[in-house]
Design an enzyme around this catalytic site. Structure first.
Site, short mmCIF file in Angstrom:
data_model
loop_
_atom_site.label_atom_id
_atom_site.label_comp_id
_atom_site.label_asym_id
_atom_site.label_seq_id
_atom_site.Cartn_x
_atom_site.Cartn_y
_atom_site.Cartn_z
N LYS A 18 0.62 -18.41 -32.65
CA LYS A 18 -0.39 -19.71 -32.29
C LYS A 18 0.50 -20.57 -31.46
O LYS A 18 -0.59 -20.83 -30.20
CB LYS A 18 -0.67 -20.25 -33.82
CG LYS A 18 -1.00 -19.48 -34.73
CD LYS A 18 -1.50 -20.07 -36.14
CE LYS A 18 -0.17 -20.57 -36.79
NZ LYS A 18 0.71 -19.69 -37.48
N ARG A 90 -4.60 -26.37 -42.69
CA ARG A 90 -4.07 -25.19 -43.27
C ARG A 90 -4.56 -25.12 -44.65
O ARG A 90 -4.02 -24.15 -45.49
CB ARG A 90 -2.59 -25.41 -43.47
CG ARG A 90 -1.94 -24.65 -42.42
CD ARG A 90 -0.28 -25.06 -42.58
NE ARG A 90 0.73 -24.12 -42.30
CZ ARG A 90 1.16 -23.69 -40.85
NH1 ARG A 90 0.94 -24.81 -40.09
NH2 ARG A 90 2.32 -23.05 -41.10
N ARG A 124 13.13 -15.17 -33.66
CA ARG A 124 12.98 -16.26 -33.02
C ARG A 124 14.14 -17.42 -32.65
O ARG A 124 14.81 -17.34 -33.78
CB ARG A 124 11.75 -17.14 -33.65
CG ARG A 124 11.48 -18.76 -32.76
CD ARG A 124 10.38 -19.27 -33.48
NE ARG A 124 9.90 -19.20 -34.75
CZ ARG A 124 8.74 -19.57 -35.25
NH1 ARG A 124 8.10 -19.81 -34.42
NH2 ARG A 124 8.74 -19.27 -36.55
N ARG A 157 15.46 -21.25 -36.79
CA ARG A 157 14.71 -22.45 -37.86
C ARG A 157 15.25 -21.87 -39.30
O ARG A 157 15.25 -20.63 -39.59
CB ARG A 157 13.24 -22.07 -37.81
CG ARG A 157 12.86 -23.20 -36.65
CD ARG A 157 11.16 -22.74 -36.28
NE ARG A 157 10.35 -22.69 -37.41
CZ ARG A 157 8.94 -22.60 -37.38
NH1 ARG A 157 8.32 -22.79 -36.06
NH2 ARG A 157 8.38 -22.48 -38.10
N ARG A 168 6.46 -18.19 -46.97
CA ARG A 168 5.42 -18.80 -46.22
C ARG A 168 4.41 -17.91 -45.92
O ARG A 168 3.17 -18.41 -46.04
CB ARG A 168 5.96 -19.06 -44.72
CG ARG A 168 7.23 -20.04 -44.55
CD ARG A 168 7.80 -20.05 -43.34
NE ARG A 168 7.11 -19.85 -42.11
CZ ARG A 168 7.66 -19.85 -41.10
NH1 ARG A 168 8.94 -19.18 -40.87
NH2 ARG A 168 6.84 -19.67 -39.73
#
Ligand code: AP5
Length: 220
Positions: A18, A90, A124, A157, A168
């Site tokens: 996204k 969300r 990431r 992260r 998540r």
């Protein structure tokens, strides 16, 4: 015809791309980017009270309470059109609150397999100074562990650790996936496992094809 007169939402599981895709469309078309995740991380970096409250939820992979998110998003919205919402709404409550603020033209739903999600999220890396994102395999920094833009240190992260990712994903299934039904009339489905440029081209094509319809609904 100016596509930045419409409002778009990018929806999809963690790691669907996204942020990557919305940033490309912003460069290309000049939308205003509203990423609740990016705004929250910026507030955490600046030690803001709201950010520190939110961090407790984020580090566990839970959603930040709707009240905090809506308070935050309203302070960022000065216009009626031209937004790309990334990671917002969300929950159904967030979506119905947004409906009262601005019209939504299209909802781009990025979908991909669980295996690809895991690979994207665990690889990431983010710059601790400017927030630019990299991927150790797919988009590595030419400066290895430092940011190409500002030389800041790249870190992983907290919520990209495997057990938080699972949390998540399950929060996404329970609380966010019902939005697919909520927005079913506005949904544009994009398979998000290809390379960044090909997904970008598909976004442009599918959103562009509907430009006439979007403009007729848009605010003046
Ligand atoms: P947020 O930051 O929004 O996290 P997310 O939705 O889980 O999304 P991600 O940033 O993980 O993934 P993405 O889909 O943007 O993928 P990206 O482009 O980065 O939210 C974090 C937390 O904040 C939430 O868990 C929650 O606690 C809180 N929060 C935020 N908004 C909230 C809200 N509205 N309500 C309540 N709480 C909220 O890509 C991922 C990686 O893959 C990158 O390394 C990238 O380089 C790589 N990549 C991307 N596309 C490709 C591609 N095509 N090929 C190869 N690699 C790719």
């Amino acid at each position: 015809m100016n596509v930045s007169d419409m409002n778009l939402i990018f929806l999809g599981p963690p790691g669907a791309g996204k942020g990557t895709q919305t940033k490309k469309l912003i460069e290309e078309f000049g939308f205003i980017h509203l990423s609740t995740g990016d705004i929250l991380r910026q507030l955490i970096r600046s030690r803001d009270t709201l950010g520190l409250q939110a961090q407790i939820y984020m580090d566990q992979g839970k959603l930040v309470p709707d009240g905090l998110i809506l308070e935050m998003i309203q302070t960022k919205m000065e216009k009626k059109c031209g937004y790309i919402f990334d990671g917002f709404p969300r929950t159904i409550d967030q979506a119905s609150a947004l409906d009262k603020i601005v019209p939504v033209d299209h909802v781009v739903y990025l979908f991909l397999s669980h295996d690809v999600i895991l690979k994207r999220l665990t690889g990431r890396r983010v710059c601790e100074k400017c927030g630019k994102e990299y991927h150790i395999e797919f988009m590595p920094s030419s400066l290895k562990d430092s940011c190409e833009l500002c030389k800041g240190r790249l870190y992983q992260r907290e919520d990209d650790r495997p057990f938080v990712i699972e949390n998540r994903l399950s929060v996404y299934e329970k609380q966010t996936k019902p939005l697919l039904e909520y927005y079913h009339e506005k949904l544009i489905r994009i398979e998000a496992c290809g390379n960044v440029l090909s997904i970008d081209q598909e976004n442009i094509k599918k959103i562009g094809l509907s430009t006439h319809k979007a403009m007729s609904q848009c605010c003046s």
